[in-house]
Design a protein around this motif. Structure first.
Motif, PDB file in Angstrom:
ATOM      1  N   VAL A  29      -1.118   7.482   7.908  1.00 35.32           N
ATOM      2  CA  VAL A  29       0.362   7.064   8.006  1.00 35.32           C
ATOM      3  C   VAL A  29       0.605   5.628   7.252  1.00 35.32           C
ATOM      4  O   VAL A  29       0.039   4.783   7.555  1.00 35.32           O
ATOM      5  N   ASP A  30       1.341   6.059   6.204  1.00 32.11           N
ATOM      6  CA  ASP A  30       1.781   4.783   5.481  1.00 32.11           C
ATOM      7  C   ASP A  30       2.607   3.915   5.938  1.00 32.11           C
ATOM      8  O   ASP A  30       2.656   2.527   5.811  1.00 32.11           O
ATOM      9  N   GLN A  31       3.446   4.160   6.850  1.00 31.99           N
ATOM     10  CA  GLN A  31       4.219   3.438   7.985  1.00 31.99           C
ATOM     11  C   GLN A  31       3.374   2.922   8.925  1.00 31.99           C
ATOM     12  O   GLN A  31       2.354   3.784   9.538  1.00 31.99           O
ATOM     13  N   ASP A  32       3.398   1.543   9.386  1.00 29.63           N
ATOM     14  CA  ASP A  32       2.682   1.000  10.475  1.00 29.63           C
ATOM     15  C   ASP A  32       1.369   1.183  10.232  1.00 29.63           C
ATOM     16  O   ASP A  32       0.528   1.126  11.248  1.00 29.63           O
ATOM     17  N   ALA A  33       0.812   1.079   8.978  1.00 26.28           N
ATOM     18  CA  ALA A  33      -0.740   0.862   8.611  1.00 26.28           C
ATOM     19  C   ALA A  33      -1.208  -0.226   8.974  1.00 26.28           C
ATOM     20  O   ALA A  33      -0.658  -1.220   8.586  1.00 26.28           O
ATOM     21  N   THR A  34      -2.570  -0.185   9.492  1.00 27.21           N
ATOM     22  CA  THR A  34      -3.344  -1.352   9.923  1.00 27.21           C
ATOM     23  C   THR A  34      -4.205  -1.632   8.658  1.00 27.21           C
ATOM     24  O   THR A  34      -4.775  -2.967   8.356  1.00 27.21           O
ATOM     25  N   HIS A  35      -4.557  -0.526   7.842  1.00 29.66           N
ATOM     26  CA  HIS A  35      -5.623  -0.911   6.889  1.00 29.66           C
ATOM     27  C   HIS A  35      -5.253   0.326   5.721  1.00 29.66           C
ATOM     28  O   HIS A  35      -4.342   0.916   5.823  1.00 29.66           O
ATOM     29  N   TYR A  36      -5.923   0.066   4.634  1.00 31.18           N
ATOM     30  CA  TYR A  36      -5.560   1.061   3.256  1.00 31.18           C
ATOM     31  C   TYR A  36      -7.017   1.464   3.208  1.00 31.18           C
ATOM     32  O   TYR A  36      -8.130   0.895   2.950  1.00 31.18           O
ATOM     33  N   LEU A  37      -7.105   2.759   2.896  1.00 35.84           N
ATOM     34  CA  LEU A  37      -8.119   3.439   2.510  1.00 35.84           C
ATOM     35  C   LEU A  37      -8.566   3.479   1.179  1.00 35.84           C
ATOM     36  O   LEU A  37      -7.707   3.882   0.253  1.00 35.84           O
ATOM     37  N   VAL A  38      -9.809   3.350   0.678  1.00 31.93           N
ATOM     38  CA  VAL A  38     -10.413   3.332  -0.799  1.00 31.93           C
ATOM     39  C   VAL A  38     -11.184   4.552  -0.837  1.00 31.93           C
ATOM     40  O   VAL A  38     -12.108   4.885  -0.370  1.00 31.93           O
ATOM     41  N   ASN A  39     -10.643   5.416  -1.855  1.00 33.94           N
ATOM     42  CA  ASN A  39     -11.163   6.817  -2.018  1.00 33.94           C
ATOM     43  C   ASN A  39     -11.629   6.566  -3.358  1.00 33.94           C
ATOM     44  O   ASN A  39     -11.352   5.773  -4.194  1.00 33.94           O
ATOM     45  N   LEU A  40     -12.256   8.008  -3.875  1.00 33.28           N
ATOM     46  CA  LEU A  40     -12.973   7.788  -5.183  1.00 33.28           C
ATOM     47  C   LEU A  40     -11.763   7.473  -6.245  1.00 33.28           C
ATOM     48  O   LEU A  40     -12.194   6.982  -7.194  1.00 33.28           O
ATOM     49  N   VAL A  41     -10.810   8.487  -6.199  1.00 32.66           N
ATOM     50  CA  VAL A  41      -9.652   7.996  -7.215  1.00 32.66           C
ATOM     51  C   VAL A  41      -9.131   6.594  -7.386  1.00 32.66           C
ATOM     52  O   VAL A  41      -8.643   6.186  -8.517  1.00 32.66           O
ATOM     53  N   ASP A  42      -9.316   5.717  -6.224  1.00 34.60           N
ATOM     54  CA  ASP A  42      -8.863   4.473  -6.289  1.00 34.60           C
ATOM     55  C   ASP A  42      -9.947   3.335  -7.158  1.00 34.60           C
ATOM     56  O   ASP A  42      -9.468   2.221  -7.058  1.00 34.60           O
ATOM     57  N   VAL A  43     -11.018   3.707  -7.367  1.00 35.81           N
ATOM     58  CA  VAL A  43     -11.703   3.075  -8.322  1.00 35.81           C
ATOM     59  C   VAL A  43     -11.958   3.506  -9.697  1.00 35.81           C
ATOM     60  O   VAL A  43     -12.530   4.435  -9.908  1.00 35.81           O
TER      61      VAL A  43
END
Length: 658
Positions: A479-493
């Protein structure tokens, strides 16, 4: 006499595809074209035992285009009525469904009728390997190639189809393919037997009705059906069709097969109560059916029979029940050789495969050893990023296998005791002291034994760091709204750095966040896919957004940063030796994965923290200098081009956007 037809195959394939593309879907072309080719061949030759319908010769059918599709369907129905062995072979396609059948008739009139399929008119009239057959093989191969992944269904790469019969080396008796597809293995095995003046009877089973029909027509084109070859329809595991009079599995002298990879719905429940005794070595994993086909092959061999089976790497190294099956087969002395092949050989999948050779006729001390051949580097690049085996690659494999050769870095005879110590893994790369790997300094040849037996002090990664797998988000969590954290996936590196812009927001409970939250100094190592990605998390990465990592990564967190440096660990894992271990430990069937236990077992040099930091700083500085030189060269190139365009007088006619 006229052999110019061989030069027309590829051009004709392009014309046919272009004509039919507007009338039917890509994957329908082969299903509708091959019956026409085969019928024309039967009509124009008499060296077969089939009855051709009266007044429905190919010449009469193609005399005009009026209701051409409907007349084709009627002719095929009559052909099957007159020849019971052809039931459900020619009538799977309803040609009357195509509007006016203009495309079909145009193909028949302008392409098929340009060439005679009368074998007697050419220098080589042999049905198996002669001129007409080679032309039709080339035509169909070109069409399948143009269709890409859809066209590759049921067919095996030409190099593998050529290689397997040479490894089997059967010139008499019986050969079966329990996942026969288009019957390429059976055809090539017949060519091999005839080349050596032998005679073999061929059997097959195929689960897909349309593929089986195309496969039967392929046998007809090569003069094999039904006299010396037959293929039945059905699921080999749940409903094996080849049985003797007493209902037991029929036994064969040889088996050649490339079963479907990683089938999950393979028949686990039926296997639990199997009446054919196929699973006495163990019950395969419910999730993967590869090993079930291997065990079916073992159960279908005569006492002196041999099976050559194409398998994904998962069969060679999966744990639990499959490791027990491998152990049992190895201890029984059934597995003679394992041959690692290049990746990207099969259309539609890039996964690496291997050949498993099972031999019931092994004697003496050889039963206590397995020959490993590491042929992963022997290939050439073909079209669409596909790799293919060259004649020289095939010859090297066959020679090493037949002579049981020991060739440094290529082939090795390994005692069972060593395989046992490796958890019964049959992955070839694990059994070679030397192996080629691509690294940051180019292609390198690794001497594993020299590294492991050196006096250099070493320590296991698991002794100095925790290695954990990332989280698998549930459907409710992103959920981009009210997010507590952000997820690092393969495409993000990318290029060793976390790219923050595309990170997806996720809401986690405090407990789950503690398990997967990233801290500065954490090393992320990709655990899925053949491309290895790594990055060390910086304070800047987590300054704005608290980060967690996905199940596609392993997190390596050093226990004492005052004694061990994450950037040094990253430098070692990117080194030739580190890359060798990461590659050797990759497991998987459809997607390769790295186990956290395997990564934790990797031994790296034990250096002081000062030396670790010096190494990490030296390599980091080298990367920075390299990027600076590249950037300087890029800017200079752009400036020189701009100056050139200015001299041309066209600078006012364009505006640079980036």
């Amino acid at each position: 006499m006229r052999n110019a037809i061989l030069n027309e195959a590829e051009k004709d394939a392009w014309v046919i595809s272009d004509i039919l593309r507007g009338e039917m879907q890509i994957r329908e072309i082969k299903f509708n074209l091959q019956p026409m080719l085969t019928y024309k061949l039967l009509c124009e030759n008499t060296d077969h035992g089939f009855n051709i319908p009266n007044n429905q010769s190919w010449e009469m059918l193609t005399s005009n285009g009026l209701e051409f599709g409907k007349r084709l369907s009627i002719a095929f129905q009559e052909l099957e009525r007159l020849n019971p062995s052809l039931k459900h072979v020619f009538t799977l396609s309803d040609y009357s469904q195509f509007r006016d059948s203009l495309g079909l008739y145009k193909v028949a009139e302008t392409v098929l009728n340009r060439q005679s399929y009368n074998r007697g008119q050419y220098d080589d009239p042999n049905p198996l390997t002669g001129t007409v057959t080679r032309y039709l093989d080339g035509l169909l191969e070109a069409i399948l190639s143009r269709e890409g992944a859809q066209g590759g269904e049921g067919s095996s790469p030409k190099g593998i189809a050529t290689l397997l019969p040479r490894l089997l080396d059967k010139k008499s008796g019986s050969i079966c393919d329990h996942a026969s597809g288009l019957n390429g293995f059976l055809i090539e095995a017949n060519k091999y037997a005839r080349l050596h003046h032998g005679s073999v009877r061929f059997f097959g089973q195929e689960i897909n009705v349309q593929t089986r029909a195309l496969g039967i027509m392929n046998l007809i084109l090569h003069g094999m059906y039904p006299e010396i070859a037959d293929v039945k329809i059905g699921n080999t595991i749940t409903s094996p069709q080849w049985k003797d009079e007493e209902g037991h599995l029929m036994k064969f002298d040889g088996i050649l097969t490339s079963p479907p990879f990683a089938v999950s719905n393979w028949g686990y429940e039926e296997a639990e109560k199997d009446v054919y005794g196929r699973f006495r070595y163990g019950l395969p994993s419910r999730a993967y059916g590869d090993m079930a086909f291997v065990l079916h092959s073992v159960a279908s061999l005569k006492k002196d029979g041999k099976a050559v089976v194409v398998v994904p790497h998962g069969v060679l190294q999966r744990g639990a029940s499959e490791a027990k099956i491998r152990a049992n087969l190895i201890q029984e002395g059934l597995i003679e050789a394992v041959i690692g092949l290049p990746s990207n050989l099969f259309i539609g999948t890039g996964i690496p495969v291997a050949i498993l050779i099972i031999n019931q006729n092994r004697t003496g001390t050889m039963r206590d050893r397995i020959l490993f051949i590491n042929a992963e580097e022997g290939f050439r690049k073909a079209i669409r990023n596909q790799n293919e085996l060259r004649d020289s690659d095939i010859e090297a494999i066959v020679s090493a296998y037949r002579n049981h050769s020991e060739i440094d870095g290529y082939s090795r005879s390994v005692p069972i005791s060593e395989i046992s110590s490796n958890d019964w893994s049959l992955l070839p790369l694990r059994y070679f002291e030397k192996a080629e790997v691509d690294t940051k300094i180019g292609k390198t040849n690794i001497n594993r034994k020299k590294y492991e037996e050196s006096d250099l002090p070493k320590i296991s990664l698991g002794d100095i760091a925790e290695v954990d797998r990332g989280m698998s988000p549930t459907k409710d969590e992103p959920v981009d709204q009210d997010a507590t954290h952000y997820l690092v996936n393969l495409v993000d590196v990318q290029e060793g750095k976390i790219i923050p812009d595309g990170l997806k927001g996720i809401a986690l409970s405090p407990k789950k966040a503690r398990d997967y939250e990233l801290e500065p100094g954490d090393l992320l190592l990709s655990s899925r896919g053949t491309t290895i990605k790594m990055t060390v998390v910086t304070a800047e990465d987590v300054k704005e957004k608290p980060l967690v990592f996905s199940q596609n990564f392993l997190r390596i967190r050093v226990s004492n940063p005052m004694q061990n440096d994450s950037n040094f660990i990253k430098a070692f894992l990117e080194s030739p030796v580190g890359q060798y271990y990461l590659r050797a430990y990759q497991r998987g069937t459809t997607v390769t994965v790295l186990s956290h236990k395997d990564v934790a077992s990797i031994k790296l040099p034990k250096l002081t923290i000062e030396k670790q930091r010096d190494v990490a700083q030296l390599l980091h500085q080298s990367d920075e200098e390299y990027q600076a030189v590249v950037e300087h060269a890029r800017k200079k190139k752009e400036q020189n081009y701009s100056d050139g365009y200015s001299i041309m007088g066209i600078s006012d006619s364009y505006v640079k956007l980036d």
